[in-house]
Each structure stands twice: as structure tokens, then as C-alpha cells.
Design a protein around this motif. Sequence first.
Motif, PDB file in Angstrom:
ATOM      1  N   VAL A  32       0.841  -1.198   0.000  1.00 45.33           N
ATOM      2  CA  VAL A  32       0.000   0.000   0.000  1.00 45.33           C
ATOM      3  C   VAL A  32       0.879   1.252   0.000  1.00 45.33           C
ATOM      4  CG1 VAL A  32      -1.613   1.370   1.388  1.00 45.33           C
ATOM      5  CG2 VAL A  32      -2.047  -1.050   1.002  1.00 45.33           C
ATOM      6  N   TYR A  33       1.942   1.204   0.813  1.00 42.07           N
ATOM      7  CA  TYR A  33       2.884   2.339   0.828  1.00 42.07           C
ATOM      8  C   TYR A  33       3.507   2.547  -0.557  1.00 42.07           C
ATOM      9  CZ  TYR A  33       7.563   4.344   1.175  1.00 42.07           C
ATOM     10  OH  TYR A  33       8.712   5.058   0.925  1.00 42.07           O
ATOM     11  N   ALA A  34       4.029   1.461  -1.157  1.00 39.54           N
ATOM     12  CA  ALA A  34       4.792   1.600  -2.399  1.00 39.54           C
ATOM     13  C   ALA A  34       3.879   1.910  -3.589  1.00 39.54           C
ATOM     14  CB  ALA A  34       5.606   0.332  -2.665  1.00 39.54           C
ATOM     15  N   VAL A  35       2.738   1.209  -3.686  1.00 41.79           N
ATOM     16  CA  VAL A  35       1.896   1.341  -4.875  1.00 41.79           C
ATOM     17  C   VAL A  35       0.916   2.505  -4.736  1.00 41.79           C
ATOM     18  CG1 VAL A  35       0.236   0.183  -6.370  1.00 41.79           C
ATOM     19  CG2 VAL A  35       2.110  -1.125  -5.331  1.00 41.79           C
ATOM     20  N   LEU A  36       0.101   2.492  -3.677  1.00 48.44           N
ATOM     21  CA  LEU A  36      -0.949   3.518  -3.567  1.00 48.44           C
ATOM     22  C   LEU A  36      -0.376   4.853  -3.087  1.00 48.44           C
ATOM     23  CD1 LEU A  36      -3.988   1.538  -2.107  1.00 48.44           C
ATOM     24  CD2 LEU A  36      -3.519   2.164  -4.473  1.00 48.44           C
ATOM     25  N   ASP A  37       0.469   4.809  -2.047  1.00 50.74           N
ATOM     26  CA  ASP A  37       0.932   6.078  -1.480  1.00 50.74           C
ATOM     27  C   ASP A  37       1.996   6.716  -2.362  1.00 50.74           C
ATOM     28  OD1 ASP A  37       0.905   8.095   0.485  1.00 50.74           O
ATOM     29  OD2 ASP A  37       2.786   7.329   1.273  1.00 50.74           O
ATOM     30  N   GLN A  38       3.008   5.933  -2.762  1.00 53.63           N
ATOM     31  CA  GLN A  38       4.121   6.519  -3.515  1.00 53.63           C
ATOM     32  C   GLN A  38       3.951   6.346  -5.022  1.00 53.63           C
ATOM     33  OE1 GLN A  38       6.471   8.396  -2.099  1.00 53.63           O
ATOM     34  NE2 GLN A  38       5.496   8.086  -0.121  1.00 53.63           N
ATOM     35  N   GLY A  39       2.900   5.657  -5.462  1.00 55.86           N
ATOM     36  CA  GLY A  39       2.688   5.481  -6.897  1.00 55.86           C
ATOM     37  C   GLY A  39       3.863   4.814  -7.603  1.00 55.86           C
ATOM     38  N   LEU A  40       4.540   3.929  -6.897  1.00 56.56           N
ATOM     39  CA  LEU A  40       5.706   3.208  -7.441  1.00 56.56           C
ATOM     40  C   LEU A  40       6.772   4.151  -7.991  1.00 56.56           C
ATOM     41  CD1 LEU A  40       4.167   0.047  -9.148  1.00 56.56           C
ATOM     42  CD2 LEU A  40       5.430   0.187  -7.008  1.00 56.56           C
ATOM     43  N   LEU A  41       6.884   5.304  -7.377  1.00 48.70           N
ATOM     44  CA  LEU A  41       7.930   6.248  -7.747  1.00 48.70           C
ATOM     45  C   LEU A  41       9.218   5.802  -7.057  1.00 48.70           C
ATOM     46  CD1 LEU A  41       7.413   8.796  -9.507  1.00 48.70           C
ATOM     47  CD2 LEU A  41       7.652  10.128  -7.422  1.00 48.70           C
TER      48      LEU A  41
END
Lengths: 267, 209
Positions: free
Chosen positions: B94-103
Amino acid sequence: GPLAAVPRGPFGTDEALTPRQFVTGYNNFYEFGTDKADPAANAHTLRPRPWQVQIDGAVSRPLTVDIEELLQPKNLQERIYRLRCVEGWSMVIPWIGLPLADVLRRVEPLGSAKYVEFTTLHDPEQMPGQKRDVLPWPYVEGLRLDEAMHPLSFLAVGLYGDVLPNQNGAPLRLVVPWKYGFKSVKSIVRIRFAEQQPQTAWNVVAPQEYGFYANVNPQVDHPRWSQARERRLGEGLLASRRPTLPFNGYAEQVASLYAGMDLRRDF
Amino acid sequence: MRRGALQARLWAAGLWTLALTPALVLLARALGNRLGANPIEELTLELGQWALRFLLLTLAATPLRRLTGWTVLLRHRRLLGLTAASYALLHLLVYAVLDQGLLWSQIVGDILKRPFITVGMAAFVLLLPLAATSFDAAIRRLGARRWQALHRLVYVATGLALLHFWWKVKADTAEPTIYLTVFALLLVARFVAPGHRFRRRPPAGRQPA
């Protein structure tokens, strides 16, 4: 609401307003608990009437202002401002209130006044969160005099056409839209003109994390997270963060206040 | 069915329900738009807290048996541990994909520069070999003694996860304090309390799971 007819003031934005239930249901107001939902659940114990604000310190004419006087619709205007929290989220809020400078000028500050200090009510009976030592009570914030007198600095008494809900800092709160939200002190009982920089709550608790100036600045990270981007509340699970703007998008109006300052040091 | 067998099945069903319910509740809240003003933050926080709770429950298995003779958690320790690892994985996703948008630049920067994220990531990485060796064949291949030594890493992972939670909190440390207290009590019960039997090999058929 009762303040719906108030005229719109300057500095508006055409960005979508944050839905009202989020503006009034997601609050950092540790006087009523540290969870974002706590203030909406607990702030009914606050009694925002009658209410007086003492304005004193380095001034010629100290003054006690009654909230009823500030609530006169003829003095009020609506300001739609972005609010950027130091935690990395933001809202767009239609405040109702009056320019801070309108109130400050009435007490005739002395030449020695360099700062303005704002103090929240300290009454653990009305503010049960103050029974725990989460922050030094009462909550104190401050601005440099030129920041306080700036036309963007605003004293809010309402939002969304209504009188300010308790959880948003009733009956009177500061709104300084180019600074992180914690500068915008709530439920103000005292405004003091000072010669020294005030000891402000978060700056006392964690000076390495929360500076006195606390200008929104995408270049200067919080030690525990980046400030480069922010999450606009109400946009749902799949919305991406948006870039944070210098001075929260108000650089044109306020950047000159900090000419020559190193904003990495004075963050 | 014998009464004992039925009871064992009921316990297993109960613990599976316990493991899945938080995820299903969060899924329902997400689909129904009921995660509040900041849904990603809420999801991240909830998943992280459930990872911690299941880690602590996993660590409670041995002390519980020693103090009360109750073996139910011990028999289902694998389920509890894998549940903790799954919530930790969802928390990270959730942190990597939704929160940071895989940036990736942002994510790698966070992991390297921000101690609270570094520590959380380290806790997650330490759980990986434990999850990967949680099946019976891995226990046989490693041997019970080496397997057990490896799985002591769960204490390090839990300690780091707690530090991660503590550091994340802005001022109110009440909730991390509760978790930390439980962790400390479990450590005492496991390693310090009288009656501790060192390295006794588990009886056959009672392999650590």
C-alpha cells in the motif's frame, strides 16, 4: 448557514473544495485527542460563547475583544485557501473571517514589537486532551510582525457558510495559508505583541522537526518524510500525490518577506 | 468425529477467521469508500498494526504453553506467523503502490534517508527468510536446531517493527507503548522467567510449526 451571505474576499482558488465532512472530521487538535477523528467526537465540551480575546503586550492600546463583535457579518469575508499539513496532506477550505491585520491595527503596536504570539485556551475541563502531557499546554504559536500584518493572514470564525465548528478551533482561529497547518493556532484567547521570538509548541517539543517559520517548502524535507508531494484529501484511494508548491502556492504574495534568508536553516 | 478432533478443527477455523477478518473488513471499507478522509494513510496504518499484533500473537505461543499448558497458539504458530508476514507485505505494498505510486526514486530515497522507514523495511526483510522456511520440508532440510536459530530472527524483526511504529508517531506514544510493553513481557516470559528449559528438542510430532 448563518454566514452564507458573506462576500468573497481576495486570493481565491478555483480548485475543488475539500468535502465538508473531511474538513470537520479529520483534524489535528490535540486538545481533544491525538487521533484525527477525536476532535469531532470530543470537542462538544468546548464552550465557545461567551468568549473574549485579550490583545496586549507591546501595544499602546491593549484591548479585550468580544467574539460577538468579530462575528458581525459586515466585517466578514470568505477566503478559499489551501491548507497544507506538515504531515503531507492538504485540503481546500472556504473559511469565513477577517484579515488579522484589521484586528491587530486597533491596538496600535509599539515600535519595539517584532513578533505576535497567539495562545489557545487552557482548560482541561473543556479540553480533555490537555489532561495528558502530549504537548506543553497551552498551545502557543507565533508569527513575525510582518507575517502577521500580511494581507493573507486571516482570523477565521466560520467555514462553509457556518459558524466555526468546535473541532476546527471555535470560536476564533488563525489561518496562515503559506505555512504548515500547525502554525494556524485554534481557539485563541490571547494575542500578545512581543519583542522576542515566541516559544511555540511544536518547536519546543521537536525543534529539529518543526521550525518557527514552518513555511511550506517542497525543498526542505521533514526528517521523517519528504515534503516534495502531498495528498489532497477527498480524492480517494487511487489518486496520486500532487507536487507541493513553494509557500503552498502563495509565493507571489509572500516570498518577498523572506528575501535574503536561508530557508533551509530557518525552516 | 472425536471430541478432541472437533475441538481442534474449531480452533483452526477460529484462528483462520481471526487472520482473515481484518483484511476482509479493510477491503469492505475500501470498496464502500469508508476509510475516511485519508484512506491510504488509514489502510497503511491498519495493515501495519495488524502485522504487529499477529507478530506479538506468534511470540505469545511458547510463553502461553509454558505458563498455562495451552498449546493452541503453538499448534497454529505457522498460520499466525504467515498472517503477520502477509499483513506486513500488504502494508509495504500500500505504501509503495498507492501512497508513492511506485515512484522508485522516492521509495529508495525514503528507505535510505529516513531511519523510521529504513527500520521498517529491515523488519520486513527479516521476515522473508522466516516465511520462506515455514513449511515442513524446510524444517526437515535445515534441521530443527538450525531452523529454530533462524526463526529467533522474529524477535529482531518485531523489535524493529516496534521501533518503526514508535518513530512514526508524532507525539502521542500511548499505542506504541502498549505494544512495546506486551513485547517486553513476552521476552521476559520466553527467556527470563523461571522454568525456562534451554534447547529441549520438541517431542516427535510436535515440530515447531
